[in-house]
Design a protein around this motif. Structure first.
Motif, PDB file in Angstrom:
ATOM      1  N   VAL A   1       0.809  -1.075   0.115  1.00 30.83           N
ATOM      2  CA  VAL A   1      -0.015   0.019  -0.009  1.00 30.83           C
ATOM      3  C   VAL A   1       0.868   1.257  -0.085  1.00 30.83           C
ATOM      4  CG1 VAL A   1      -1.740   1.467   1.384  1.00 30.83           C
ATOM      5  CG2 VAL A   1      -1.992  -1.089   1.173  1.00 30.83           C
ATOM      6  N   LEU A   2       1.970   1.257   0.601  1.00 36.45           N
ATOM      7  CA  LEU A   2       2.943   2.180   0.883  1.00 36.45           C
ATOM      8  C   LEU A   2       3.393   2.552  -0.637  1.00 36.45           C
ATOM      9  CD1 LEU A   2       4.838   1.884   3.998  1.00 36.45           C
ATOM     10  CD2 LEU A   2       3.536   3.750   3.782  1.00 36.45           C
ATOM     11  N   ASN A   3       3.666   1.707  -1.608  1.00 38.84           N
ATOM     12  CA  ASN A   3       4.299   1.995  -2.826  1.00 38.84           C
ATOM     13  C   ASN A   3       3.684   3.319  -3.628  1.00 38.84           C
ATOM     14  OD1 ASN A   3       6.821   0.427  -3.778  1.00 38.84           O
ATOM     15  ND2 ASN A   3       5.828  -0.912  -2.374  1.00 38.84           N
ATOM     16  N   PRO A   4       2.160   3.012  -3.881  1.00 36.55           N
ATOM     17  CA  PRO A   4       1.633   4.055  -4.760  1.00 36.55           C
ATOM     18  C   PRO A   4       1.453   5.460  -4.084  1.00 36.55           C
ATOM     19  CG  PRO A   4      -0.054   2.475  -4.188  1.00 36.55           C
ATOM     20  CD  PRO A   4       1.379   1.807  -3.810  1.00 36.55           C
ATOM     21  N   LEU A   5       1.319   5.144  -2.715  1.00 34.95           N
ATOM     22  CA  LEU A   5       1.316   6.402  -1.840  1.00 34.95           C
ATOM     23  C   LEU A   5       2.431   7.408  -1.707  1.00 34.95           C
ATOM     24  CD1 LEU A   5      -0.918   4.963   1.107  1.00 34.95           C
ATOM     25  CD2 LEU A   5      -1.758   6.828  -0.463  1.00 34.95           C
ATOM     26  N   VAL A   6       3.440   6.720  -1.461  1.00 34.96           N
ATOM     27  CA  VAL A   6       4.807   7.384  -1.411  1.00 34.96           C
ATOM     28  C   VAL A   6       5.269   7.988  -2.838  1.00 34.96           C
ATOM     29  CG1 VAL A   6       7.195   7.194  -1.096  1.00 34.96           C
ATOM     30  CG2 VAL A   6       5.545   6.105   0.484  1.00 34.96           C
ATOM     31  N   GLY A   7       4.870   7.077  -3.744  1.00 35.26           N
ATOM     32  CA  GLY A   7       5.236   7.560  -5.331  1.00 35.26           C
ATOM     33  C   GLY A   7       4.239   8.858  -5.626  1.00 35.26           C
ATOM     34  N   HIS A   8       3.187   8.797  -5.281  1.00 32.13           N
ATOM     35  CA  HIS A   8       2.245   9.956  -5.636  1.00 32.13           C
ATOM     36  C   HIS A   8       2.746  11.197  -4.852  1.00 32.13           C
ATOM     37  CE1 HIS A   8      -1.092  12.350  -6.868  1.00 32.13           C
ATOM     38  NE2 HIS A   8      -1.438  12.479  -5.532  1.00 32.13           N
ATOM     39  N   VAL A   9       3.232  11.124  -3.647  1.00 25.23           N
ATOM     40  CA  VAL A   9       3.677  12.193  -2.633  1.00 25.23           C
ATOM     41  C   VAL A   9       5.085  12.673  -3.363  1.00 25.23           C
ATOM     42  CG1 VAL A   9       4.750  12.864  -0.435  1.00 25.23           C
ATOM     43  CG2 VAL A   9       2.422  11.381  -0.632  1.00 25.23           C
ATOM     44  N   SER A  10       5.808  11.507  -3.874  1.00 29.50           N
ATOM     45  CA  SER A  10       7.087  12.197  -4.175  1.00 29.50           C
ATOM     46  C   SER A  10       6.935  13.095  -5.749  1.00 29.50           C
ATOM     47  CB  SER A  10       7.880  10.977  -4.729  1.00 29.50           C
ATOM     48  OG  SER A  10       8.953  11.358  -5.163  1.00 29.50           O
ATOM     49  N   ASP A  11       5.930  12.531  -6.515  1.00 27.26           N
ATOM     50  CA  ASP A  11       5.525  13.229  -7.846  1.00 27.26           C
ATOM     51  C   ASP A  11       5.215  14.686  -7.580  1.00 27.26           C
ATOM     52  OD1 ASP A  11       6.217  11.004  -9.499  1.00 27.26           O
ATOM     53  OD2 ASP A  11       4.047  10.552  -9.579  1.00 27.26           O
ATOM     54  N   ARG A  12       4.531  14.822  -6.478  1.00 26.96           N
ATOM     55  CA  ARG A  12       4.083  16.264  -6.166  1.00 26.96           C
ATOM     56  C   ARG A  12       4.934  17.200  -5.343  1.00 26.96           C
ATOM     57  NH1 ARG A  12      -1.495  16.749  -7.244  1.00 26.96           N
ATOM     58  NH2 ARG A  12      -1.773  18.292  -5.252  1.00 26.96           N
ATOM     59  N   THR A  13       6.071  16.500  -4.927  1.00 30.04           N
ATOM     60  CA  THR A  13       7.090  17.207  -4.178  1.00 30.04           C
ATOM     61  C   THR A  13       7.977  18.154  -4.852  1.00 30.04           C
ATOM     62  OG1 THR A  13       7.386  15.492  -2.479  1.00 30.04           O
ATOM     63  CG2 THR A  13       9.343  16.832  -2.476  1.00 30.04           C
ATOM     64  N   ARG A  14       8.207  19.512  -4.717  1.00 30.48           N
ATOM     65  CA  ARG A  14       9.080  20.394  -5.237  1.00 30.48           C
ATOM     66  C   ARG A  14       9.735  21.057  -4.112  1.00 30.48           C
ATOM     67  NH1 ARG A  14       7.212  18.047  -8.423  1.00 30.48           N
ATOM     68  NH2 ARG A  14       6.184  18.590 -10.506  1.00 30.48           N
ATOM     69  N   THR A  15      11.238  20.938  -4.298  1.00 30.27           N
ATOM     70  CA  THR A  15      12.290  21.511  -3.595  1.00 30.27           C
ATOM     71  C   THR A  15      13.380  22.073  -4.310  1.00 30.27           C
ATOM     72  OG1 THR A  15      13.785  19.884  -3.137  1.00 30.27           O
ATOM     73  CG2 THR A  15      11.698  19.752  -1.756  1.00 30.27           C
ATOM     74  N   ARG A  16      14.066  22.865  -3.968  1.00 37.36           N
ATOM     75  CA  ARG A  16      15.439  23.461  -4.589  1.00 37.36           C
ATOM     76  C   ARG A  16      16.263  22.227  -5.155  1.00 37.36           C
ATOM     77  NH1 ARG A  16      19.178  27.287  -1.134  1.00 37.36           N
ATOM     78  NH2 ARG A  16      20.289  26.897  -3.207  1.00 37.36           N
ATOM     79  N   TRP A  17      16.176  21.106  -4.253  1.00 35.63           N
ATOM     80  CA  TRP A  17      16.868  19.943  -4.575  1.00 35.63           C
ATOM     81  C   TRP A  17      16.345  18.910  -5.377  1.00 35.63           C
ATOM     82  CZ3 TRP A  17      16.183  21.983   0.364  1.00 35.63           C
ATOM     83  CH2 TRP A  17      17.198  22.760   0.867  1.00 35.63           C
ATOM     84  N   GLY A  18      15.118  19.167  -5.713  1.00 37.59           N
ATOM     85  CA  GLY A  18      14.565  18.064  -6.511  1.00 37.59           C
ATOM     86  C   GLY A  18      13.273  17.422  -5.760  1.00 37.59           C
ATOM     87  N   ARG A  19      12.752  16.400  -6.616  1.00 42.73           N
ATOM     88  CA  ARG A  19      11.843  15.804  -6.023  1.00 42.73           C
ATOM     89  C   ARG A  19      12.191  14.435  -5.166  1.00 42.73           C
ATOM     90  NH1 ARG A  19       7.602  14.698 -10.870  1.00 42.73           N
ATOM     91  NH2 ARG A  19       9.653  14.005 -12.000  1.00 42.73           N
ATOM     92  N   ARG A  20      13.220  13.794  -5.764  1.00 43.31           N
ATOM     93  CA  ARG A  20      13.560  12.545  -5.105  1.00 43.31           C
ATOM     94  C   ARG A  20      14.720  12.512  -4.311  1.00 43.31           C
ATOM     95  NH1 ARG A  20       8.708  11.053  -7.789  1.00 43.31           N
ATOM     96  NH2 ARG A  20       9.198  11.525 -10.114  1.00 43.31           N
ATOM     97  N   VAL A  21      15.806  13.480  -4.789  1.00 43.80           N
ATOM     98  CA  VAL A  21      16.935  13.242  -3.956  1.00 43.80           C
ATOM     99  C   VAL A  21      16.934  13.727  -2.141  1.00 43.80           C
ATOM    100  CG1 VAL A  21      19.158  14.650  -3.734  1.00 43.80           C
ATOM    101  CG2 VAL A  21      18.434  13.641  -5.676  1.00 43.80           C
ATOM    102  N   PRO A  22      16.030  14.665  -2.246  1.00 44.22           N
ATOM    103  CA  PRO A  22      15.738  14.837  -0.575  1.00 44.22           C
ATOM    104  C   PRO A  22      15.497  13.691   0.185  1.00 44.22           C
ATOM    105  CG  PRO A  22      15.124  16.681  -1.865  1.00 44.22           C
ATOM    106  CD  PRO A  22      15.274  15.636  -2.806  1.00 44.22           C
ATOM    107  N   TYR A  23      14.651  12.976  -0.343  1.00 47.23           N
ATOM    108  CA  TYR A  23      13.984  11.888   0.452  1.00 47.23           C
ATOM    109  C   TYR A  23      15.044  10.704   0.466  1.00 47.23           C
ATOM    110  CZ  TYR A  23       9.295  13.525  -0.427  1.00 47.23           C
ATOM    111  OH  TYR A  23       8.019  14.226  -0.394  1.00 47.23           O
ATOM    112  N   ILE A  24      15.816  10.783  -0.192  1.00 49.46           N
ATOM    113  CA  ILE A  24      16.968   9.564  -0.183  1.00 49.46           C
ATOM    114  C   ILE A  24      18.207  10.213   0.782  1.00 49.46           C
ATOM    115  CG2 ILE A  24      18.760   8.286  -1.671  1.00 49.46           C
ATOM    116  CD1 ILE A  24      17.295   9.051  -4.055  1.00 49.46           C
TER     117      ILE A  24
END
Length: 476
Positions: free
Chosen positions: A87-110
């Motif tokens: 269940v977490l996979n699509p939820l986290v994926g959707h949140v990541s797609d909508r994330t906007r930071t100066r460092w990008g969408r994916r890199v900050p989470y990693i």
């Protein structure tokens, strides 16, 4: 300085990725820097498979056999783990797609999640509670924390792949490196774990694997780069889910991917039964057969990257399925460990192809979705793919249970009837062929044909920007 289609871009002397004044990170040209970046990024797959394979192979064994927790309780915990992870996979994926930071969408989470993930994995092997019931609750809580962190880090890591590598040639090379690291991580997670916990204990093994995983995640982060998009995905979660599942290319891809993952799961889970009952060998024979699969797969990922570049991913995956299917047939006949190992080596050729090609095909689906929607939705696509294909392991368990029960298998019996040998051979040499035939049909129906544009929308935009600014020469 030059202006790309989405804002200012600065390029170094080798065309490498640099951050512009507005935080834009853009991909560079192919060259030594690019290859180094590809290698660094791909190394993160060692961490992914080291953690996932060690957990899947030994967590239940450790808590049941060494800590004395009721197997039924651990079974409940693992079922909860599977549901939460899916269940977490699509939820986290959707949140990541909508994330906007100066460092990008994916890199900050990693960057933020990799150290807590390594720590959570380590704590699985260091039970801080006494008593079987208390350890069950400890296991459940720690595993759920591990699940959340694993999905957050790993989904964002893999979601970088389609945008970092934008042509079939690049993706084929990058995928071959990623899968080489994946196989190494799998071997270490499964084969090195018994040596380590036997020599230094379970806690030290957990710490060692956690440190190694963190080191390779950090290395992969140094090779990671992404485009900071100006647009924001406008879909809500349910709308994004509906649109994803209505995408014909994705539906045919994910169905075929699920079926291929099912054959992988059957192979791994079925080999211990095959070596014991069809060959009459000791447990050590499992390592020989599986080792042959993985040892051959490592160099073959590079061969498949060249095949993919030459004939395209759709045709290449069809060829890989045929090679894999033909290699499985000898399981119906082989009667010695040597021939079983040769069969495993042949299987490794086909498996290597599918390991390389599945993520390339999904990247094509994501490119096609961007052409349709104008947004990059790697997170949702990788999330839904993860949600669906993980149930292959559950179906594999059902298939094995049905085959063994119908063939007259008696749990714990020292000698099994001949019908069990027949059932195991059919499970290894016929059932996967039926599944592969269905997968072959799915990829025949896959609508994104080879021979079209070999560039993603990202690559196409950059090509236009390069032509408009003097064919990509650095400018100031």
């Amino acid at each position: 300085m030059k202006r790309g289609p989405e804002g200012p871009v600065t390029r170094g002397p080798e065309g490498q990725m640099l951050r512009g004044p507005e935080g834009l990170v853009t991909r560079g040209s192919e060259g030594p820097v690019r290859r180094g970046q590809m290698l660094a990024y791909g190394s993160g797959n060692l961490s992914v498979n080291l953690l996932s394979q060690a957990f899947a192979t030994f967590a239940t064994f450790y808590y049941v056999d060494h800590l004395g927790v009721d197997p039924s309780l651990i079974g409940v915990a693992m079922v909860i783990h599977g549901i939460v992870n899916a269940v977490l996979n699509p939820l986290v994926g959707h949140v990541s797609d909508r994330t906007r930071t100066r460092w990008g969408r994916r890199v900050p989470y990693i960057a933020i999640g990799m150290a807590p993930l390594a720590a959570a994995f380590t704590m699985i092997w260091i039970p801080l509670m006494d008593g079987a019931t208390a350890r069950f609750w400890y296991f459940l809580v720690v595993v759920l924390v591990y699940d959340v962190l694993f999905v957050v880090v790993v989904l964002n890591y893999v979601a970088l792949f389609p945008e970092m590598f934008t042509t079939i040639a690049e993706r084929a090379r990058a995928a071959s490196w990623r899968q080489m690291f994946a196989i190494v991580g799998m071997i270490v997670g499964v084969a090195a774990a018994p040596l380590l916990y036997g020599a230094i204990g379970w806690a030290a093994m957990g710490v060692s694997f956690g440190v190694v995983a963190l080191a390779f995640f950090a290395l992969s982060l140094r090779g990671s780069a992404e485009r900071v998009h100006a647009e924001r995905e406008s879909f809500g979660f349910l709308a994004a889910l509906r649109y994803t599942l209505a995408n014909r290319a994705f539906v045919t891809y994910v169905t075929g991917s699920f079926l291929l993952q099912l054959t992988f799961a059957l192979l791994q889970a079925g080999i211990p039964f095959f070596t014991k009952y069809a060959l009459g060998e000791a447990d050590s024979a499992n390592t020989v057969v599986l080792g042959a699969v993985f040892v051959v797969a490592i160099p073959m990922v590079y061969v498949w990257s060249r095949v993919t570049t030459r004939i395209g991913p759709r045709r290449a995956v069809l060829v890989a399925i045929v090679v894999y299917g033909v290699a499985l047939v000898p399981f119906l006949l082989v009667g010695s460990l040597l021939l079983a190992a040769v069969t495993g080596a042949a299987i490794g050729v086909g498996i290597a192809g599918m390991l390389v090609l599945l993520e390339i095909l999904l990247a094509e689906v994501i490119d096609d979705d961007e052409r349709r929607t104008g947004t990059r939705r790697e997170g949702m696509y990788f999330g839904m793919n993860g949600f669906i294909v993980r149930w292959a392991v559950s179906l594999q368990a059902v298939i094995i249970t049905v085959v063994l029960s119908r063939s007259g298998y008696h749990n714990g019996a020292a000698v099994q009837p001949d019908s069990v040998v027949t059932g195991v051979r059919l499970m290894m040499g016929v059932v996967p062929l039926v599944v592969l035939a269905l997968a072959f049909g799915c990829f025949l129906l896959y609508p994104l044909r080879d021979g079209g544009s070999h560039r993603s929308p990202v690559a196409a935009r950059e090509s236009v920007a390069a032509r408009e600014s003097g064919k990509g020469r650095p400018q100031s």
